[in-house]
Design an enzyme around this catalytic site. Structure first.
Site, PDB file in Angstrom:
ATOM      1  N   THR A 120       9.918   3.118  40.373  1.00 23.80           N
ATOM      2  CA  THR A 120       8.554   2.573  40.391  1.00 23.80           C
ATOM      3  C   THR A 120       7.540   3.570  39.831  1.00 23.80           C
ATOM      4  O   THR A 120       7.753   4.792  39.921  1.00 23.80           O
ATOM      5  CB  THR A 120       8.171   2.221  41.843  1.00 23.80           C
ATOM      6  N   ASP A 121       6.434   3.043  39.320  1.00 26.00           N
ATOM      7  CA  ASP A 121       5.357   3.926  38.849  1.00 26.00           C
ATOM      8  C   ASP A 121       4.705   4.684  40.009  1.00 26.00           C
ATOM      9  O   ASP A 121       3.997   5.669  39.786  1.00 26.00           O
ATOM     10  CB  ASP A 121       4.300   3.139  38.051  1.00 26.00           C
ATOM     11  N   GLU A 122       4.935   4.233  41.247  1.00 32.03           N
ATOM     12  CA  GLU A 122       4.282   4.894  42.392  1.00 32.03           C
ATOM     13  C   GLU A 122       4.748   6.334  42.568  1.00 32.03           C
ATOM     14  O   GLU A 122       4.094   7.113  43.259  1.00 32.03           O
ATOM     15  CB  GLU A 122       4.506   4.095  43.675  1.00 32.03           C
ATOM     16  N   TYR A 144       6.842   5.490  51.168  1.00 35.11           N
ATOM     17  CA  TYR A 144       7.661   4.682  50.247  1.00 35.11           C
ATOM     18  C   TYR A 144       7.822   5.412  48.906  1.00 35.11           C
ATOM     19  O   TYR A 144       8.937   5.597  48.412  1.00 35.11           O
ATOM     20  CB  TYR A 144       7.012   3.305  50.015  1.00 35.11           C
ATOM     21  N   LYS A 148      11.176   6.978  46.995  1.00 37.46           N
ATOM     22  CA  LYS A 148      11.632   6.596  45.647  1.00 37.46           C
ATOM     23  C   LYS A 148      11.679   7.829  44.735  1.00 37.46           C
ATOM     24  O   LYS A 148      12.617   7.982  43.942  1.00 37.46           O
ATOM     25  CB  LYS A 148      10.713   5.524  45.043  1.00 37.46           C
TER      26      LYS A 148
HETATM   27  P1  NAD Z   1      12.499  -6.585  47.948  1.00 41.56           P
HETATM   28  O1  NAD Z   1      11.972  -5.905  49.175  1.00 41.56           O
HETATM   29  O2  NAD Z   1      12.030  -7.970  47.632  1.00 41.56           O
HETATM   30  O3  NAD Z   1      14.101  -6.645  48.003  1.00 41.56           O
HETATM   31  C1  NAD Z   1      14.877  -5.559  48.424  1.00 41.56           C
HETATM   32  C2  NAD Z   1      16.292  -6.066  48.672  1.00 41.56           C
HETATM   33  O4  NAD Z   1      17.116  -4.937  49.026  1.00 41.56           O
HETATM   34  C3  NAD Z   1      16.411  -7.080  49.815  1.00 41.56           C
HETATM   35  O5  NAD Z   1      17.212  -8.168  49.430  1.00 41.56           O
HETATM   36  C4  NAD Z   1      17.048  -6.284  50.933  1.00 41.56           C
HETATM   37  O6  NAD Z   1      17.830  -7.087  51.827  1.00 41.56           O
HETATM   38  C5  NAD Z   1      17.909  -5.300  50.147  1.00 41.56           C
HETATM   39  N1  NAD Z   1      18.226  -4.082  50.926  1.00 41.56           N
HETATM   40  C6  NAD Z   1      17.349  -3.294  51.594  1.00 41.56           C
HETATM   41  N2  NAD Z   1      18.000  -2.291  52.199  1.00 41.56           N
HETATM   42  C7  NAD Z   1      19.310  -2.420  51.871  1.00 41.56           C
HETATM   43  C8  NAD Z   1      20.493  -1.685  52.174  1.00 41.56           C
HETATM   44  N3  NAD Z   1      20.438  -0.574  52.927  1.00 41.56           N
HETATM   45  N4  NAD Z   1      21.670  -2.107  51.676  1.00 41.56           N
HETATM   46  C9  NAD Z   1      21.731  -3.227  50.905  1.00 41.56           C
HETATM   47  N5  NAD Z   1      20.663  -3.978  50.594  1.00 41.56           N
HETATM   48  C10 NAD Z   1      19.463  -3.575  51.072  1.00 41.56           C
HETATM   49  O7  NAD Z   1      12.193  -5.583  46.763  1.00 41.56           O
HETATM   50  P2  NAD Z   1      11.677  -5.869  45.272  1.00 41.56           P
HETATM   51  O8  NAD Z   1      10.196  -5.997  45.307  1.00 41.56           O
HETATM   52  O9  NAD Z   1      12.508  -6.928  44.669  1.00 41.56           O
HETATM   53  O10 NAD Z   1      12.013  -4.462  44.595  1.00 41.56           O
HETATM   54  C11 NAD Z   1      13.315  -4.207  44.066  1.00 41.56           C
HETATM   55  C12 NAD Z   1      13.359  -2.812  43.497  1.00 41.56           C
HETATM   56  O11 NAD Z   1      12.377  -2.675  42.471  1.00 41.56           O
HETATM   57  C13 NAD Z   1      13.064  -1.713  44.519  1.00 41.56           C
HETATM   58  O12 NAD Z   1      13.904  -0.623  44.255  1.00 41.56           O
HETATM   59  C14 NAD Z   1      11.605  -1.344  44.253  1.00 41.56           C
HETATM   60  O13 NAD Z   1      11.362  -0.003  44.611  1.00 41.56           O
HETATM   61  C15 NAD Z   1      11.525  -1.560  42.758  1.00 41.56           C
HETATM   62  N6  NAD Z   1      10.186  -1.903  42.238  1.00 41.56           N
HETATM   63  C16 NAD Z   1       9.488  -2.948  42.783  1.00 41.56           C
HETATM   64  C17 NAD Z   1       8.242  -3.274  42.251  1.00 41.56           C
HETATM   65  C18 NAD Z   1       7.421  -4.429  42.781  1.00 41.56           C
HETATM   66  O14 NAD Z   1       6.293  -4.641  42.336  1.00 41.56           O
HETATM   67  N7  NAD Z   1       7.923  -5.223  43.720  1.00 41.56           N
HETATM   68  C19 NAD Z   1       7.724  -2.532  41.164  1.00 41.56           C
HETATM   69  C20 NAD Z   1       8.475  -1.473  40.654  1.00 41.56           C
HETATM   70  C21 NAD Z   1       9.711  -1.173  41.188  1.00 41.56           C
HETATM   71  O1  TDX Z   2      -3.282  -7.760  51.937  1.00 39.98           O
HETATM   72  C1  TDX Z   2      -3.368  -6.935  51.012  1.00 39.98           C
HETATM   73  N1  TDX Z   2      -4.615  -6.573  50.554  1.00 39.98           N
HETATM   74  C2  TDX Z   2      -4.807  -5.650  49.569  1.00 39.98           C
HETATM   75  O2  TDX Z   2      -5.946  -5.364  49.189  1.00 39.98           O
HETATM   76  C3  TDX Z   2      -2.207  -6.317  50.419  1.00 39.98           C
HETATM   77  C4  TDX Z   2      -0.825  -6.677  50.886  1.00 39.98           C
HETATM   78  C5  TDX Z   2      -2.423  -5.399  49.410  1.00 39.98           C
HETATM   79  N2  TDX Z   2      -3.682  -5.048  49.008  1.00 39.98           N
HETATM   80  C6  TDX Z   2      -3.847  -4.080  47.901  1.00 39.98           C
HETATM   81  C7  TDX Z   2      -3.049  -2.798  48.025  1.00 39.98           C
HETATM   82  C8  TDX Z   2      -2.733  -2.465  46.585  1.00 39.98           C
HETATM   83  O3  TDX Z   2      -3.815  -1.760  45.991  1.00 39.98           O
HETATM   84  O4  TDX Z   2      -3.333  -4.723  46.740  1.00 39.98           O
HETATM   85  C9  TDX Z   2      -2.609  -3.822  45.896  1.00 39.98           C
HETATM   86  C10 TDX Z   2      -1.179  -4.305  45.754  1.00 39.98           C
HETATM   87  O5  TDX Z   2      -0.547  -4.144  47.033  1.00 39.98           O
HETATM   88  P1  TDX Z   2       1.019  -4.468  47.247  1.00 39.98           P
HETATM   89  O6  TDX Z   2       1.276  -5.875  46.815  1.00 39.98           O
HETATM   90  O7  TDX Z   2       1.351  -4.062  48.654  1.00 39.98           O
HETATM   91  O8  TDX Z   2       1.699  -3.529  46.169  1.00 39.98           O
HETATM   92  P2  TDX Z   2       1.683  -1.933  45.947  1.00 39.98           P
HETATM   93  O9  TDX Z   2       1.356  -1.206  47.181  1.00 39.98           O
HETATM   94  O10 TDX Z   2       0.828  -1.655  44.734  1.00 39.98           O
HETATM   95  O11 TDX Z   2       3.246  -1.682  45.590  1.00 39.98           O
HETATM   96  C11 TDX Z   2       3.979  -2.606  44.758  1.00 39.98           C
HETATM   97  O12 TDX Z   2       4.103  -2.136  43.444  1.00 39.98           O
HETATM   98  C12 TDX Z   2       4.942  -1.031  43.225  1.00 39.98           C
HETATM   99  C13 TDX Z   2       5.361  -2.876  45.349  1.00 39.98           C
HETATM  100  O13 TDX Z   2       5.242  -3.339  46.685  1.00 39.98           O
HETATM  101  C14 TDX Z   2       6.229  -1.646  45.272  1.00 39.98           C
HETATM  102  O14 TDX Z   2       7.536  -1.940  45.741  1.00 39.98           O
HETATM  103  C15 TDX Z   2       6.302  -1.189  43.844  1.00 39.98           C
HETATM  104  O15 TDX Z   2       7.023   0.002  43.741  1.00 39.98           O
END
Ligand code: NAD
Ligand code: TDX
Length: 341
Positions: A120-122, A144, A148
């Site tokens: 992730t970019d985080e 988090y 990562k």
């Molecule tokens: P998500 O939370 O929707 O899904 C995570 C999945 O991993 C779930 O199905 C969960 O059951 C499984 N899991 C968790 N712990 C586990 C374990 N110990 N063993 C096996 N399975 C397990 O997550 P997402 O938003 O789909 O993100 C997927 C990946 O992409 C993550 O690595 C996250 O860091 C990365 N990512 C997410 C975002 C975003 O905006 N959501 C952005 C950049 C990177």
């Molecule tokens: O209720 C809310 N109100 C609000 O203002 C929530 C849930 C979030 N926010 C803000 C926090 C962040 O600035 O919105 C922005 C986005 O929040 P999230 O959806 O929680 O995402 P973020 O924290 O940016 O992280 C996401 O992007 C990077 C994913 O959850 C991560 O898994 C990924 O790595």
């Protein structure tokens, strides 16, 4: 080719599995997922009966289980992914994101197989100006992000020390179908559809760089097939928005499709206490990915948001089962008998 996809019942990897099965008729996907609160096998209903797909319910920290699975490559998505939860309790983040990645790396080392780590970019922390490049310093601010970043460093170390053929992708914020409604965009859509307050943290001026999940999946596919071993690739669509602008845009679209007054939905916006350590701005430079693989994002943001709203409207049963907790029964009712056989 048999690819082990981890976390396939989650948001991004369920989209990824659908993408890979339709793009590559010769591939078999093995999905390992422990089905935490974020794992939902209903996300994979469309492909679950494919003979090129199999599911293993299990934890990526379980090396004995991994040893018994046949595969040629690992694409690693499984993680604890929600920043707010990591502020309340970091332990599962350290366990899954660090120890889970380490366990998979040992497996990749022993088999000599390719390992693509979805990050992730985080990990770069926050930047007031400019863009994150692949060699920007890692300055994670949330537990988090720290977990990562730790996993990214382990991947690098296993490449350097043990010669594991590993690649890392670092993507910006995703949105699209099947996203768990704790994340900002689905939360705003569902609350806008149900006239519930929409919480905006702090002053709403934090900036996130948004990409449609399908464009992220295409980018991971591009890196898997055309990326260089040992390399890091940023993934982003050059699409920065302040949270407040984004929330207003979504609520206006929701008002239009519902045929209700825009002002009424904008009144749902409720400014609440800020997230602790809330990163101010993320902004990704994806030039290396574009140059090395020819990938470009395809989904226009407004269209993507409109389609995502439509998807949540058309799939109310999906999110109602999440809100009620019933989705956790799907594994037992649909898979229990078959898996035991
Ligand atoms: P998500 O939370 O929707 O899904 C995570 C999945 O991993 C779930 O199905 C969960 O059951 C499984 N899991 C968790 N712990 C586990 C374990 N110990 N063993 C096996 N399975 C397990 O997550 P997402 O938003 O789909 O993100 C997927 C990946 O992409 C993550 O690595 C996250 O860091 C990365 N990512 C997410 C975002 C975003 O905006 N959501 C952005 C950049 C990177
Ligand atoms: O209720 C809310 N109100 C609000 O203002 C929530 C849930 C979030 N926010 C803000 C926090 C962040 O600035 O919105 C922005 C986005 O929040 P999230 O959806 O929680 O995402 P973020 O924290 O940016 O992280 C996401 O992007 C990077 C994913 O959850 C991560 O898994 C990924 O790595």
């Amino acid at each position: 080719m048999r690819i082990l996809v981890t976390g396939g019942a989650g948001f991004i990897a369920s989209n990824f599995i659908r993408h890979m099965l339709s793009a590559y008729p010769g591939y078999h996907i093995v999905n390992i997922d422990s089905l935490t609160y974020a794992g939902n096998l209903e996300n994979l209903r469309e492909i679950e009966s494919s003979d090129r797909y199999s599911f293993v319910k299990g934890d990526i920290c379980n090396s004995d289980l991994l040893r018994g699975i046949a595969f040629d490559a690992i694409i690693h998505f499984a993680a604890e992914s929600h920043v707010d939860r990591s502020i309340l309790d970091a332990q599962p983040f350290l366990q899954t994101n660090i120890m889970g990645t380490y366990t998979l790396l040992e497996e990749a080392r022993q088999r000599g197989c390719v390992f693509l780590h979805v990050s992730t970019d985080e990990v770069y922390g926050s930047t007031e100006e400019g863009f994150f490049h692949e060699d920007s310093p890692l300055r994670p601010n949330s537990p988090y992000a720290a977990s990562k970043a730790s996993s990214d460093l382990l991947v690098r170390a296993f490449g350097e020390t043990h010669g594991v053929k590993a690649m890392i992708t670092r993507c910006s914020n995703n949105y699209g179908p099947f996203q768990f409604p704790e994340k900002l965009i689905p939360l705003v859509i569902l609350n806008g559809l149900s006239d519930k307050p929409v919480p905006v943290y702090g002053d709403g001026m934090n900036v996130r760089d948004w990409i449609h999940v399908v464009d992220h999946c295409r980018a991971v596919d591009a890196v898997f097939h055309r990326g260089r071993a040992g390399e890091v690739y940023n993934i982003g669509a050059r699409n920065e928005r302040t949270n407040i602008d984004l929330v207003k845009m979504i609520l206006k679209e929701v008002a239009e499709v519902r045929g209700v007054d825009e002002g009424r939905l904008l009144d749902l916006i409720t400014f609440v206490h800020d997230r602790k350590g809330h990163d101010r701005r993320y902004a990704i430079d994806p030039a290396r990915l574009e140059g090395d693989t020819g990938w470009n994002p395809r989904v226009d943001f407004r269209e993507g948001i409109k389609n995502t709203i439509e998807w949540y409207r058309a799939n109310e049963a999906w999110w109602q089962r999440i809100l009620s907790g019933e989705y956790r029964e799907y594994y037992r009712t649909q898979y229990g008998e078959r898996l035991r056989a």
